[in-house]
Motif scaffolding. Structure first.
Motif, PDB file in Angstrom:
ATOM      1  N   GLY A 164       0.796  -1.216   0.000  1.00  0.00           N
ATOM      2  CA  GLY A 164       0.000   0.000   0.000  1.00  0.00           C
ATOM      3  C   GLY A 164       0.830   1.268   0.000  1.00  0.00           C
ATOM      4  N   THR A 168      -1.237   6.972   2.853  1.00  0.00           N
ATOM      5  CA  THR A 168      -2.688   6.830   2.959  1.00  0.00           C
ATOM      6  C   THR A 168      -3.033   6.163   4.284  1.00  0.00           C
ATOM      7  N   GLU A 374     -11.866   2.736  -0.010  1.00  0.00           N
ATOM      8  CA  GLU A 374     -10.887   3.470  -0.829  1.00  0.00           C
ATOM      9  C   GLU A 374     -11.451   4.796  -1.313  1.00  0.00           C
ATOM     10  N   GLN A 379      -7.108   2.940   3.184  1.00  0.00           N
ATOM     11  CA  GLN A 379      -6.730   1.664   2.610  1.00  0.00           C
ATOM     12  C   GLN A 379      -6.831   0.581   3.684  1.00  0.00           C
TER      13      GLN A 379
END
Length: 434
Positions: A164, A168, A374, A379
């Protein structure tokens, strides 16, 4: 002559009834005579109301035998060991056998194995089949996890890789109690995103087949260690419960049985344990044992959080504590509120971790919530990745406090440096936290 017959006709008409009456009287007299000669003549006339008399003693004995035969004590059963449980605080008389407490039949086990094999073949999210060579040794109930060659640790080898964006906000979810209810377990494996971790009870039959299915669907898994709650043994967590005041050797024996029930898990999760988490010696022994075997620890947040943090840091074990329990109240509205609280914490701290149990409503709400995550700017991450991130952040904070920080601009991202190098390095740091 004719006149005489006409006058006698009425007498002829009544002759038959007279003879019949005389015959009946004679028969009754004969019966009375027989009874008088051969019987006592004492009997009770039938009653229209009836009477209730005492039940013969033989009937009472015959009827009570089955009831007494069923007065067996409730017994926990365990798959592999039959040792007598004898710690203080544990009810004596637990009967162990080679049958698990709950689980499925052989047909279901075969179906789980077939489903896992099929998922591995068609699902790009599938994790490799356990065990990985070099990461086990024989244990009391099966293979025990060990740190392998080149310091390969089960906590990383069996973790789900994560690729990822470190900028985020991350949210991790673990759902426990898996395997006890087959329908809920099936729904969790098939419907929840692969980033959601699943934690399994050690008392479940066909445990390895369930874990194989979960990993084939992409879920990293944990095994649960039952721990003593405050109302133990009224709240009974089974014969392999780790006790707050139990001898270290006995708790270790129980832990080794739990760890050897299956393979493929990256960590251990607590099941209850409000009292266990108040005992520093018991928690330290647990953490040291897990660290020696390269297994992580995930705590759901009940009990003494501060003690878990203190002991976890001092033993260097890979661990994390959930920020929120999702389903203390089995209400879709309350569960949604807990999930929104995780979003706020992730936005504030960069990552958040929540835990729930294998209730149908929990699985349904987590599934629905995750679908738009999302789009909301978050995430979903496996809990192992959040553990890794927090471990590195704690080390960097300690370095900064000690004035030894390297001021490396990429330091904040080191927790995922080797995330793409294979499943065995999914946690993204080495033994020193780098």
């Amino acid at each position: 002559m004719t006149a005489a017959l006409r006058h006698a006709a009425p007498l002829l008409n009544i002759r038959a009834p007279i003879f019949a009456g005389l015959g009946a009287a004679g028969l009754f007299a004969l019966v009375v005579l027989v009874v008088a000669i051969f019987g006592d003549g004492q009997f009770d006339a039938p009653s229209s109301t009836g009477r209730v008399g005492p039940v013969p003693q033989s009937s009472l004995v015959a009827d009570s035998a089955p009831a007494e035969a069923n007065q067996n004590p409730i017994a926990f059963t365990a798959p592999d060991e039959a040792d007598e449980v004898s710690l203080t605080g544990v009810n004596e008389g637990f009967e162990t056998s080679h049958e698990p407490v709950s689980g499925s039949d052989p047909a279901e086990a075969a179906a789980n194995h077939a489903a896992a094999s099929t998922a591995e073949a068609v699902n790009p999210e599938a994790l490799s089949r356990a065990p990985i060579a070099g990461l086990t040794e024989p244990g009391p109930g099966g293979p025990l996890p060990i740190i392998g060659a080149n310091n390969q640790r089960p906590s990383r080898a069996y973790a789900r890789p994560f690729h990822g964006d470190p900028n985020t906000p991350m949210i991790g979810i673990v759902v426990g109690g898996m395997g006890v209810n087959p329908s809920v377990t099936n729904a969790a494996i098939e419907n929840l995103p692969p980033e959601v971790a699943l934690s399994f009870s050690p008392y479940v039959a066909d445990l390895q087949s369930w874990i194989d299915r979960a990993r084939a669907a992409g879920h990293e898994v944990l095994i649960e260690a039952p721990m003593e709650p405050f109302d133990y043994p009224n709240s009974d967590t089974g014969p392999y419960t780790l006790l707050a005041d139990g001898p270290t050797e006995e708790n270790e024996r129980r832990l080794m049985w739990i760890l050897s029930r299956t393979t493929g898990y990256f960590g251990v999760a607590n099941y209850q344990g409000t009292r266990f988490s108040t005992s520093r010696p018991a928690v330290e022994s647990l953490m040291h044992s897990l660290e020696r075997r390269g297994v992580a620890y995930l705590h759901d947040g009940v009990g003494r959080r501060s003690l878990i943090d203190t002991v976890g840091a001092s033993t260097n074990v890979e661990y994390a504590i959930a920020d929120r329990i999702l389903d203390e109240e089995l209400s879709p509205t309350i569960i949604d509120q807990r999930l929104l609280a995780l979003e706020a914490l992730a936005l504030q701290n960069g990552a958040a971790l929540g835990g729930g149990f294998a209730y149908p409503v929990t699985v349904e709400q987590v599934e629905a919530w995750s679908q738009g995550l999302e789009l909301r700017g978050y995430q979903l991450a496996p809990p192992s990745a959040i553990m890794s991130r927090r471990r590195l952040e704690a080390r960097l904070a300690a370095e900064a406090q000690a004035g030894t920080a390297t001021h490396d601009e990429g330091a904040q991202h080191r927790w995922m440096d080797d995330a793409g190098e294979g499943e065995e390095h999914g946690s993204g740091y080495d033994d020193d936290g780098h």
